[in-house]
Scaffold this motif. Sequence first.
Motif, short mmCIF file in Angstrom:
data_model
loop_
_atom_site.label_atom_id
_atom_site.label_comp_id
_atom_site.label_asym_id
_atom_site.label_seq_id
_atom_site.Cartn_x
_atom_site.Cartn_y
_atom_site.Cartn_z
N ALA A 147 30.26 54.01 45.67
CA ALA A 147 30.27 55.19 44.80
C ALA A 147 29.03 56.05 45.01
CB ALA A 147 30.37 54.75 43.34
N ASN A 148 29.22 57.36 45.00
CA ASN A 148 28.07 58.27 45.09
C ASN A 148 27.93 59.16 43.87
OD1 ASN A 148 30.18 60.04 45.51
ND2 ASN A 148 29.73 60.37 47.68
N THR A 149 28.70 58.87 42.83
CA THR A 149 28.53 59.55 41.53
C THR A 149 28.65 58.51 40.42
OG1 THR A 149 30.90 60.06 41.37
CG2 THR A 149 29.46 61.76 42.34
N VAL A 150 28.10 58.85 39.27
CA VAL A 150 28.10 57.91 38.15
C VAL A 150 29.51 57.59 37.69
CG1 VAL A 150 27.45 57.64 35.72
CG2 VAL A 150 25.80 58.57 37.35
N ASP A 151 30.36 58.61 37.59
CA ASP A 151 31.72 58.35 37.11
C ASP A 151 32.49 57.45 38.06
OD1 ASP A 151 31.83 60.43 39.01
OD2 ASP A 151 33.61 61.31 38.10
N ALA A 152 32.32 57.67 39.36
CA ALA A 152 33.01 56.83 40.34
C ALA A 152 32.53 55.38 40.25
CB ALA A 152 32.78 57.38 41.75
N LEU A 153 31.23 55.20 40.08
CA LEU A 153 30.67 53.85 39.97
C LEU A 153 31.25 53.11 38.77
CD1 LEU A 153 28.25 51.93 41.03
CD2 LEU A 153 27.06 52.80 39.03
N LEU A 154 31.20 53.75 37.61
CA LEU A 154 31.63 53.08 36.39
C LEU A 154 33.14 52.86 36.35
CD1 LEU A 154 29.31 54.93 33.85
CD2 LEU A 154 29.06 52.59 34.71
N LYS A 155 33.89 53.84 36.83
CA LYS A 155 35.35 53.69 36.85
C LYS A 155 35.77 52.56 37.79
CE LYS A 155 36.42 58.54 35.82
NZ LYS A 155 36.97 59.80 36.40
N LYS A 156 35.17 52.51 38.96
CA LYS A 156 35.51 51.45 39.91
C LYS A 156 35.13 50.09 39.36
CE LYS A 156 36.94 49.72 43.80
NZ LYS A 156 38.36 49.75 44.15
N ALA A 157 33.96 49.99 38.74
CA ALA A 157 33.54 48.73 38.15
C ALA A 157 34.51 48.30 37.06
CB ALA A 157 32.12 48.86 37.58
N GLY A 158 34.92 49.25 36.23
CA GLY A 158 35.85 48.93 35.16
C GLY A 158 37.19 48.48 35.69
N MET A 159 37.72 49.18 36.67
CA MET A 159 39.02 48.80 37.24
C MET A 159 38.95 47.43 37.90
SD MET A 159 40.64 52.35 38.73
CE MET A 159 39.18 52.89 39.62
N THR A 160 37.82 47.15 38.53
CA THR A 160 37.65 45.85 39.17
C THR A 160 37.65 44.73 38.14
OG1 THR A 160 36.39 46.85 40.97
CG2 THR A 160 36.15 44.48 40.68
N LEU A 161 36.99 44.93 37.02
CA LEU A 161 36.97 43.91 35.97
C LEU A 161 38.37 43.70 35.39
CD1 LEU A 161 33.66 44.76 34.07
CD2 LEU A 161 34.11 42.80 35.56
N VAL A 162 39.10 44.76 35.19
CA VAL A 162 40.46 44.63 34.66
C VAL A 162 41.33 43.79 35.60
CG1 VAL A 162 42.59 45.89 34.15
CG2 VAL A 162 40.41 46.75 33.30
N SER A 163 41.14 43.99 36.89
CA SER A 163 42.02 43.32 37.87
C SER A 163 41.58 41.91 38.23
CB SER A 163 42.12 44.16 39.15
OG SER A 163 40.86 44.26 39.78
N THR A 164 40.34 41.54 37.91
CA THR A 164 39.84 40.23 38.36
C THR A 164 39.45 39.28 37.25
OG1 THR A 164 37.58 41.11 38.60
CG2 THR A 164 38.99 41.12 40.57
N VAL A 165 39.23 39.78 36.02
CA VAL A 165 38.83 38.91 34.92
C VAL A 165 40.05 38.57 34.08
CG1 VAL A 165 37.37 38.66 32.87
CG2 VAL A 165 36.53 39.91 34.85
N GLY A 166 40.28 37.29 33.87
CA GLY A 166 41.43 36.87 33.08
C GLY A 166 41.19 37.02 31.59
N GLY A 167 42.23 36.75 30.83
CA GLY A 167 42.14 36.80 29.38
C GLY A 167 41.94 38.21 28.86
N THR A 168 41.32 38.31 27.70
CA THR A 168 41.10 39.62 27.09
C THR A 168 39.81 40.28 27.57
OG1 THR A 168 39.96 38.58 25.21
CG2 THR A 168 42.33 38.97 24.99
N SER A 169 38.91 39.50 28.13
CA SER A 169 37.60 40.05 28.50
C SER A 169 37.70 41.12 29.58
CB SER A 169 36.67 38.92 28.99
OG SER A 169 36.45 37.99 27.98
N GLY A 170 38.56 40.92 30.56
CA GLY A 170 38.71 41.89 31.63
C GLY A 170 39.12 43.26 31.14
N PRO A 171 40.22 43.34 30.39
CA PRO A 171 40.63 44.64 29.85
C PRO A 171 39.58 45.28 28.95
CG PRO A 171 42.45 43.10 29.76
CD PRO A 171 41.26 42.32 30.17
#
Length: 211
Positions: free
Chosen positions: A59-83
């Motif tokens: 990522a080269n912008t703040v929004d891209a960094l945070l959005k990608k990090a968030g989407m990655t957590l949703v797709s890789t963390v199980g249970g309720t914590s990921g979402p």
Amino acid sequence: MSATEVTLDQLAAWLRRFAEIVEQNKAYLTDLDSAIGDADHGANMARGTAAVVTHLDEANTVDALLKKAGMTLVSTVGGTSGPLYGTLLMKMGMATGAVTELSGEEFSKAFHAGLEGLIARGKTELGDKTMVDALTPAIEAFDAALADGADVHAATESAAKAAAAGRDATTPLVARKGRASYLGERSAGHMDPGATSSTYLFDALAEAIGT
């Protein structure tokens, strides 16, 4: 860079340090979760945050960094914590725009947007014995410090202390959300694992902003 700004590099360092702290404490998080949950919070969070680290240089912008990090957590963390963590970061990214640095006030606005999104998704509130019990006082302390004239680093240190106090305050609470709520009164006397990992989020932030 003045102490009134948070840079893209610092935010990447924040998420990288968060992953390190979670990895170092994953057994402890799992122990906490074994008492009132599914005994998987540590392993799930370690897996998710490690995956986030692999994308931080993309990522080269703040929004891209945070959005990608968030989407990655949703797709890789199980249970309720990921979402929930994913929503927090994605909503933060949506609030920042395509910039490379944020003022303290802009960072606060992003945090508020993230917390609101998390609360809406989790249908939880302060006092339910969840991560909200650490996140809410942390963000309030960040705002209060800025209002008192503190720079961003000092404000993040205040936030980390408030998150820890909020985490500790979950111990006597009876859980009203999540798997822990199934235990009823038996959930009292145990620190909430989500509030604990949320405290690590602010510990990592204070370290990253201070460097």
